[in-house]
Design an enzyme around this catalytic site. Structure first.
Site, short mmCIF file in Angstrom:
data_model
loop_
_atom_site.label_atom_id
_atom_site.label_comp_id
_atom_site.label_asym_id
_atom_site.label_seq_id
_atom_site.Cartn_x
_atom_site.Cartn_y
_atom_site.Cartn_z
CE LYS A 114 -3.74 -0.70 5.00
NZ LYS A 114 -5.05 0.13 5.46
CG HIS B 189 -2.11 -0.96 1.06
ND1 HIS B 189 -2.01 -2.37 1.37
CD2 HIS B 189 -3.38 -0.51 0.83
CE1 HIS B 189 -3.36 -2.65 1.16
NE2 HIS B 189 -4.14 -1.73 0.85
P1 NAD Z 1 -7.25 9.59 5.68
O1 NAD Z 1 -6.18 9.62 7.06
O2 NAD Z 1 -7.01 10.14 4.49
O3 NAD Z 1 -8.61 9.88 6.15
C1 NAD Z 1 -9.37 9.54 7.59
C2 NAD Z 1 -10.08 11.00 7.65
O4 NAD Z 1 -10.60 10.75 8.92
C3 NAD Z 1 -9.10 12.22 8.12
O5 NAD Z 1 -9.52 13.27 7.42
C4 NAD Z 1 -9.43 12.36 9.59
O6 NAD Z 1 -9.23 13.73 9.86
C5 NAD Z 1 -10.69 11.93 9.98
N1 NAD Z 1 -11.13 11.75 11.12
C6 NAD Z 1 -10.19 11.18 12.23
N2 NAD Z 1 -10.93 11.18 13.39
C7 NAD Z 1 -12.11 11.50 13.04
C8 NAD Z 1 -13.35 12.06 13.78
N3 NAD Z 1 -13.43 11.67 15.23
N4 NAD Z 1 -14.62 12.39 13.02
C9 NAD Z 1 -14.72 12.65 11.98
N5 NAD Z 1 -13.25 12.53 10.96
C10 NAD Z 1 -12.20 11.98 11.84
O7 NAD Z 1 -7.30 7.83 5.35
P2 NAD Z 1 -7.84 7.10 4.23
O8 NAD Z 1 -6.67 6.72 3.47
O9 NAD Z 1 -8.98 7.86 3.76
O10 NAD Z 1 -8.47 5.58 5.04
C11 NAD Z 1 -9.27 5.98 6.16
C12 NAD Z 1 -9.66 4.40 6.32
O11 NAD Z 1 -10.42 3.70 5.41
C13 NAD Z 1 -8.47 3.38 6.84
O12 NAD Z 1 -8.61 2.65 7.90
C14 NAD Z 1 -8.19 2.67 5.80
O13 NAD Z 1 -7.55 1.53 5.75
C15 NAD Z 1 -9.68 2.56 5.30
N6 NAD Z 1 -9.73 2.08 3.83
C16 NAD Z 1 -10.71 1.16 3.62
C17 NAD Z 1 -10.88 0.53 2.35
C18 NAD Z 1 -12.11 -0.48 2.29
O14 NAD Z 1 -12.29 -0.88 1.02
N7 NAD Z 1 -12.66 -0.82 3.21
C19 NAD Z 1 -10.46 1.24 1.10
C20 NAD Z 1 -9.61 2.33 1.32
C21 NAD Z 1 -9.19 2.55 2.78
#
Ligand code: NAD
Length: 270
Positions: free
Chosen positions: A161, A157
């Site tokens: 991540k 990744h």
């Molecule tokens: P990222 O860090 O870009 O985004 C996470 C966001 O959540 C940030 O903007 C952060 O400020 C916000 N956040 C944190 N605490 C918060 C709260 N209390 N209230 C509101 N917002 C809050 O990360 P990302 O790359 O977008 O990934 C996010 C998650 O999704 C990770 O766990 C990743 O592994 C997962 N993910 C899952 C899939 C899937 O298909 N299931 C695909 C991609 C990513």
């Protein structure tokens, strides 16, 4: 058909922004609320502008409860501690939740399951069609091949991540273990360093690579003396996860309480 009102918690994140733009592209949805972490510099910004789709007249707020009150379905790709709080809010407000956050520990996972007794929760470590098919193929291969075939799971990744191995690598490990009729917990080998000794028969190994902007690559290797079978998936864009989550939001709206996953949406449930 009336539009489904959706809320995006973490609307300023990489996935949060993509969920807003894919919801707009899909049609049939109205983004009515979005939240960001308390103290975030993105609070007050328009969620549509953050997503690059033009102003929607919806400002990012810190109050997640307000998002749950406004929306019918809430999408959550944030961090584990926030997702536990969001699952509780879903249960309290009676709203459906699409949960994609990975890296939850056992207690956090239990809190999500508890909330799913009261509301519908669609929880998947990976929302792509390809990976969900891969899960079925891996289970089938593990069932057919005995433990003479060593199973190794390799994932790569992007450099941002924060959890490892990826949630997808772990569910692939669970699928392989299920196929073999064993429990992943006692057999998973997550770290090898120094002098770990020869590979133990039946273990399921994990290897993790991080770098650049890789959206997500997974390989499941079945290696025996003389041959090796490899099943894999490469995500070329994170949009596939956002599109899958948006289809999941459409599917889960109005469903009875319970914990669902992408097999339900894609009709892959055996
Ligand atoms: P990222 O860090 O870009 O985004 C996470 C966001 O959540 C940030 O903007 C952060 O400020 C916000 N956040 C944190 N605490 C918060 C709260 N209390 N209230 C509101 N917002 C809050 O990360 P990302 O790359 O977008 O990934 C996010 C998650 O999704 C990770 O766990 C990743 O592994 C997962 N993910 C899952 C899939 C899937 O298909 N299931 C695909 C991609 C990513």
């Amino acid at each position: 058909m009336p539009e489904i009102k959706i809320g995006v918690v973490g609307c300023g994140g990489r996935m949060g922004r993509m969920l807003v733009s894919e919801a707009k592209a899909a049609g049939g949805f109205r983004v009515v609320a979005g939240s960001e972490a308390p103290g975030s510099a993105l609070l007050g910004k328009d969620v549509g502008e953050l997503a690059g789709v033009g102003a929607l007249g919806v400002a990012a707020v810190a109050d997640a409860a307000a998002v749950f009150k406004a929306a019918e379905v809430v999408l959550d790709f944030t961090v584990p501690t926030a997702s536990v709080a969001h699952a509780r809010l879903a249960a309290e407000t009676g709203r459906a939740l699409v949960l994609g956050t990975t890296g939850l520990d056992a207690a956090q996972g239990a809190a999500v399951r508890e909330a799913a007794k009261r509301v519908p929760i669609m929880w998947a470590a990976n929302f792509s069609l390809g990976v969900n098919l891969l899960l079925s193929l891996v289970e089938q291969a593990a069932r057919a091949l005995g433990d003479e075939y060593d199973i190794e799971i390799l994932e790569m990744h992007h450099r941002h991540k924060v959890d490892a191995p990826s949630g997808t690598a772990l569910v692939l490990g669970e699928a392989a273990a299920r196929g073999r009729g064993v429990d992943l917990g006692s057999l998973s080998e997550r770290v090898r360093d120094g002098h770990p000794g020869a590979r133990k028969r039946g273990n399921i190994g994990f290897a993790v690579l991080r770098g650049g902007d890789v959206a997500g690559e997974h390989s499941v290797i079945f290696a025996a003396p003389g041959e090796r079978l490899e099943l894999g998936h490469r995500a070329g864009t994170r949009a596939i996860f956002a599109r899958g989550a948006i289809s999941a939001a459409r599917w889960v709206a109005g469903k009875p309480a319970g914990l669902y996953d992408m097999k339900d949406v894609l009709g892959l449930r055996d």
